[in-house]
Write a protein that holds these residues in place. Structure first.
Motif, PDB file in Angstrom:
ATOM      1  N   THR A 162       0.824  -1.201   0.000  1.00  8.68           N
ATOM      2  CA  THR A 162       0.000   0.000   0.000  1.00  8.68           C
ATOM      3  C   THR A 162       0.863   1.257   0.000  1.00  8.68           C
ATOM      4  OG1 THR A 162      -0.138   0.130   2.422  1.00  8.68           O
ATOM      5  CG2 THR A 162      -1.805  -1.200   1.285  1.00  8.68           C
ATOM      6  N   VAL A 163       0.310   2.328  -0.524  1.00 10.28           N
ATOM      7  CA  VAL A 163       0.928   3.653  -0.472  1.00 10.28           C
ATOM      8  C   VAL A 163      -0.140   4.619   0.027  1.00 10.28           C
ATOM      9  CG1 VAL A 163       2.054   5.496  -1.739  1.00 10.28           C
ATOM     10  CG2 VAL A 163       2.482   3.126  -2.387  1.00 10.28           C
ATOM     11  N   THR A 164       0.128   5.258   1.145  1.00  8.72           N
ATOM     12  CA  THR A 164      -0.844   6.172   1.739  1.00  8.72           C
ATOM     13  C   THR A 164      -0.177   7.486   2.107  1.00  8.72           C
ATOM     14  OG1 THR A 164      -0.455   5.241   3.946  1.00  8.72           O
ATOM     15  CG2 THR A 164      -2.264   4.309   2.662  1.00  8.72           C
ATOM     16  N   VAL A 171       4.809  10.403   2.635  1.00  9.12           N
ATOM     17  CA  VAL A 171       4.068   9.306   2.037  1.00  9.12           C
ATOM     18  C   VAL A 171       4.571   8.021   2.685  1.00  9.12           C
ATOM     19  CG1 VAL A 171       5.706   9.059   0.125  1.00  9.12           C
ATOM     20  CG2 VAL A 171       3.374   8.203  -0.122  1.00  9.12           C
ATOM     21  N   LEU A 176       4.925   3.955   2.459  1.00  9.15           N
ATOM     22  CA  LEU A 176       4.904   2.713   1.688  1.00  9.15           C
ATOM     23  C   LEU A 176       4.923   1.561   2.680  1.00  9.15           C
ATOM     24  CD1 LEU A 176       5.259   1.065  -0.985  1.00  9.15           C
ATOM     25  CD2 LEU A 176       7.722   1.353  -0.674  1.00  9.15           C
ATOM     26  N   ALA A 210       6.227  10.550  -3.706  1.00  8.66           N
ATOM     27  CA  ALA A 210       5.050   9.713  -3.876  1.00  8.66           C
ATOM     28  C   ALA A 210       5.063   8.956  -5.208  1.00  8.66           C
ATOM     29  CB  ALA A 210       3.778  10.550  -3.739  1.00  8.66           C
ATOM     30  N   ALA A 231       7.434   6.067  -4.828  1.00  8.56           N
ATOM     31  CA  ALA A 231       6.870   5.052  -3.935  1.00  8.56           C
ATOM     32  C   ALA A 231       5.795   4.240  -4.661  1.00  8.56           C
ATOM     33  CB  ALA A 231       6.286   5.714  -2.691  1.00  8.56           C
ATOM     34  N   ALA A 232       4.983   4.919  -5.474  1.00  7.95           N
ATOM     35  CA  ALA A 232       3.927   4.233  -6.221  1.00  7.95           C
ATOM     36  C   ALA A 232       4.520   3.261  -7.237  1.00  7.95           C
ATOM     37  CB  ALA A 232       3.036   5.257  -6.919  1.00  7.95           C
ATOM     38  N   ALA A 259       5.821   0.288  -5.363  1.00  8.33           N
ATOM     39  CA  ALA A 259       4.707  -0.556  -4.933  1.00  8.33           C
ATOM     40  C   ALA A 259       4.158  -1.373  -6.100  1.00  8.33           C
ATOM     41  CB  ALA A 259       3.609   0.303  -4.313  1.00  8.33           C
TER      42      ALA A 259
END
Length: 286
Positions: free
Chosen positions: A56-58, A65, A67, A102, A105-106, A109
């Motif tokens: 997940t990335v939130t 952010v 991860l 972000a 990180a996305a 992921a």
């Protein structure tokens, strides 16, 4: 696009993407004044992708952010022993990054998700992550607990143990006599370590249970007692030898430095972060 060998540097750890695993190196970042002692104890962990159920990335706090790799139930003895008691700041599967990273990180992921197997949503029937290196002895409030790989021993403290424990004398439990171990964080009320003894019902009061050791302030700290509990749990369930440190597979120092240079050139690492990681990887390769 995230490729094998790519590195993602966060506030308290560096994640390195491999074809079948993620190598997590815990280290204090320039935005993190202090590293949790549990991360110091863990050092480096290799997490096989078959031990991950989701990624997940939130959005985090203060323009960050987060991860997070979600471990499969039953895959990691450390997380099984923790049983959801770890605070976010001590979650070894959680990486905090500056908000402007972000997109990176996305991408990281997405790369991890693409490698998850068809059984990712199912509990694991065996431990897949190496047990962390535990201390050979754990100092609790009422006992000195030892583990030699075949048995757990309790040596009661004259000042901390109740009369029930002191009169019963020191205890020894072979692994074959156990079905599990329960860890209750010293950061919460009633912290203790309890062995689950086969065909035996212990006293529900930890300070009277001959198969339990009590934690108090200064005794049974998380970074000591949790790896200890995880090692016992792994051994009870037939895992790897718990008193031997897991040695991660070596990667080429040149490959690491090359990917660091690429991240730096792309503006994904600051000059200070790049210099710190470059120097550390170079030192590790000596």
């Amino acid at each position: 696009m995230c490729r094998m060998g790519d590195v993602l540097a966060g506030n308290h750890a560096v994640w390195e993407f491999d074809s079948d695993s993620v190598l997590i190196r815990f280290a204090r970042g320039i935005r993190t004044p202090r590293l949790p002692r549990l991360f110091h104890a863990l050092g480096t962990r290799r997490i096989p992708l078959e031990a991950v159920s989701a990624v997940t990335v939130t959005e985090g706090k203060r323009d960050t952010v987060v991860l997070r790799a979600v471990p499969r139930p039953g895959a990691d003895p450390l997380m099984e022993a923790a049983a959801g008691q770890l605070k976010d700041v001590c979650d070894p599967y959680r990486l905090v990054l500056p908000g402007d990273r972000a997109p990176l990180a996305a991408a990281f992921a997405d790369a991890l998700r693409s490698r998850l197997g068809p059984d990712a949503d199912e509990p694991s029937s065996r431990f897949l992550v190496d047990v962390p290196q535990p201390p050979l002895h754990l100092k609790a409030y009422d006992a000195r607990v030892g583990f030699d790989g075949s048995a757990i021993t309790f040596q009661w403290s004259r000042t901390g143990a109740t009369s029930t424990k002191w009169k019963a004398g020191d205890q020894r439990y072979p692994l074959a006599a156990l079905t599990g171990v329960e860890w209750y964080s010293p950061q919460g009320p009633g912290g203790h370590l309890r062995l689950v003894v086969r065909d035996t019902t212990g006293d529900p009061r930890p300070d009277h249970d001959l198969s339990a050791a009590v934690f108090r302030v200064g005794y049974g700290a998380v970074h000591e007692s949790l790896p200890f509990a995880a090692a016992v749990l792994a051994a009870v369930r037939g895992g790897r030898t718990p008193v031997a440190a897991a040695v991660p597979r070596a990667r080429s120092g040149d490959d690491r430095l090359r990917h660091l240079s690429e991240l730096h050139a792309a503006g994904l690492l600051t000059d200070a972060e790049y210099a710190a990681l470059r120097d550390r990887f170079a030192a590790e390769s000596l």
